[in-house]
Scaffold this motif. Sequence first.
Motif, PDB file in Angstrom:
ATOM      1  N   ASN A  54       0.836  -1.198   0.000  1.00  0.00           N
ATOM      2  CA  ASN A  54       0.000   0.000   0.000  1.00  0.00           C
ATOM      3  C   ASN A  54       0.876   1.254   0.000  1.00  0.00           C
ATOM      4  O   ASN A  54       0.592   2.216  -0.718  1.00  0.00           O
ATOM      5  N   PHE A  55       1.952   1.249   0.789  1.00  0.00           N
ATOM      6  CA  PHE A  55       2.868   2.382   0.852  1.00  0.00           C
ATOM      7  C   PHE A  55       3.524   2.621  -0.510  1.00  0.00           C
ATOM      8  O   PHE A  55       3.595   3.761  -0.990  1.00  0.00           O
ATOM      9  N   ILE A  56       3.982   1.557  -1.135  1.00  0.00           N
ATOM     10  CA  ILE A  56       4.626   1.676  -2.450  1.00  0.00           C
ATOM     11  C   ILE A  56       3.645   2.204  -3.492  1.00  0.00           C
ATOM     12  O   ILE A  56       3.973   3.107  -4.275  1.00  0.00           O
ATOM     13  N   LEU A  57       2.432   1.683  -3.513  1.00  0.00           N
ATOM     14  CA  LEU A  57       1.438   2.149  -4.483  1.00  0.00           C
ATOM     15  C   LEU A  57       1.040   3.602  -4.236  1.00  0.00           C
ATOM     16  O   LEU A  57       0.822   4.365  -5.179  1.00  0.00           O
ATOM     17  N   LEU A  58       0.959   4.001  -2.968  1.00  0.00           N
ATOM     18  CA  LEU A  58       0.620   5.390  -2.648  1.00  0.00           C
ATOM     19  C   LEU A  58       1.709   6.335  -3.137  1.00  0.00           C
ATOM     20  O   LEU A  58       1.417   7.371  -3.747  1.00  0.00           O
ATOM     21  N   LYS A  59       2.966   5.973  -2.891  1.00  0.00           N
ATOM     22  CA  LYS A  59       4.076   6.811  -3.357  1.00  0.00           C
ATOM     23  C   LYS A  59       4.118   6.861  -4.886  1.00  0.00           C
ATOM     24  O   LYS A  59       4.339   7.921  -5.476  1.00  0.00           O
ATOM     25  N   LEU A  60       3.907   5.728  -5.534  1.00  0.00           N
ATOM     26  CA  LEU A  60       3.900   5.684  -6.994  1.00  0.00           C
ATOM     27  C   LEU A  60       2.759   6.527  -7.559  1.00  0.00           C
ATOM     28  O   LEU A  60       2.945   7.287  -8.518  1.00  0.00           O
ATOM     29  N   THR A  61       1.601   6.426  -6.951  1.00  0.00           N
ATOM     30  CA  THR A  61       0.438   7.205  -7.407  1.00  0.00           C
ATOM     31  C   THR A  61       0.698   8.702  -7.241  1.00  0.00           C
ATOM     32  O   THR A  61       0.413   9.491  -8.148  1.00  0.00           O
ATOM     33  N   ASN A  62       1.228   9.098  -6.094  1.00  0.00           N
ATOM     34  CA  ASN A  62       1.513  10.515  -5.864  1.00  0.00           C
ATOM     35  C   ASN A  62       2.583  11.033  -6.827  1.00  0.00           C
ATOM     36  O   ASN A  62       2.494  12.157  -7.323  1.00  0.00           O
ATOM     37  N   THR A  63       3.583  10.218  -7.110  1.00  0.00           N
ATOM     38  CA  THR A  63       4.634  10.616  -8.042  1.00  0.00           C
ATOM     39  C   THR A  63       4.058  10.779  -9.447  1.00  0.00           C
ATOM     40  O   THR A  63       4.372  11.767 -10.149  1.00  0.00           O
ATOM     41  N   LEU A  64       3.257   9.841  -9.876  1.00  0.00           N
ATOM     42  CA  LEU A  64       2.652   9.950 -11.204  1.00  0.00           C
ATOM     43  C   LEU A  64       1.692  11.135 -11.295  1.00  0.00           C
ATOM     44  O   LEU A  64       1.640  11.825 -12.326  1.00  0.00           O
ATOM     45  N   SER A  66       1.913  13.976  -9.614  1.00  0.00           N
ATOM     46  CA  SER A  66       2.694  15.214  -9.693  1.00  0.00           C
ATOM     47  C   SER A  66       3.411  15.320 -11.040  1.00  0.00           C
ATOM     48  O   SER A  66       3.589  16.417 -11.566  1.00  0.00           O
ATOM     49  N   PHE A  67       3.829  14.209 -11.595  1.00  0.00           N
ATOM     50  CA  PHE A  67       4.527  14.211 -12.881  1.00  0.00           C
ATOM     51  C   PHE A  67       3.572  14.536 -14.036  1.00  0.00           C
ATOM     52  O   PHE A  67       3.907  15.286 -14.946  1.00  0.00           O
ATOM     53  N   LEU A  68       2.374  13.957 -13.973  1.00  0.00           N
ATOM     54  CA  LEU A  68       1.403  14.162 -15.053  1.00  0.00           C
ATOM     55  C   LEU A  68       0.489  15.349 -14.819  1.00  0.00           C
ATOM     56  O   LEU A  68      -0.303  15.705 -15.687  1.00  0.00           O
ATOM     57  N   GLY A  69       0.576  15.968 -13.645  1.00  0.00           N
ATOM     58  CA  GLY A  69      -0.238  17.138 -13.358  1.00  0.00           C
ATOM     59  C   GLY A  69      -1.669  16.817 -13.044  1.00  0.00           C
ATOM     60  O   GLY A  69      -2.573  17.579 -13.331  1.00  0.00           O
ATOM     61  N   GLY A  70      -1.902  15.667 -12.423  1.00  0.00           N
ATOM     62  CA  GLY A  70      -3.257  15.283 -12.071  1.00  0.00           C
ATOM     63  C   GLY A  70      -3.749  16.019 -10.842  1.00  0.00           C
ATOM     64  O   GLY A  70      -3.013  16.715 -10.165  1.00  0.00           O
ATOM     65  N   ALA A  71      -5.015  15.882 -10.573  1.00  0.00           N
ATOM     66  CA  ALA A  71      -5.625  16.573  -9.451  1.00  0.00           C
ATOM     67  C   ALA A  71      -5.269  15.944  -8.141  1.00  0.00           C
ATOM     68  O   ALA A  71      -5.060  14.828  -7.955  1.00  0.00           O
TER      69      ALA A  71
END
Length: 71
Positions: A54-64, A66-71
């Motif tokens: 869950n921690f890894i997926l949360l960090k990956l989601t937040n990184t993506l 911020s990288f893609l400019g999502g909400a």
Amino acid sequence: MSKFNLGKAFGNLREEYRKIYWAGKAEVFHVTVIVLLITLFIAIYTVIFDTGFNFILLKLTNTLKSFLGGA
């Protein structure tokens, strides 16, 4: 073809029943403790794995995001 013999069938049943190994109280206690310890180990392992995943997926989601400019 032979006929079914009820007396012989019950004799065989009694003979097989005598071969059954019945565990004593001490053995049942030890096996129960082993089962509970293995269950506890698997539960702890599952919680640790789930939390880490869950921690890894949360960090990956937040990184993506911020990288893609999502909400």
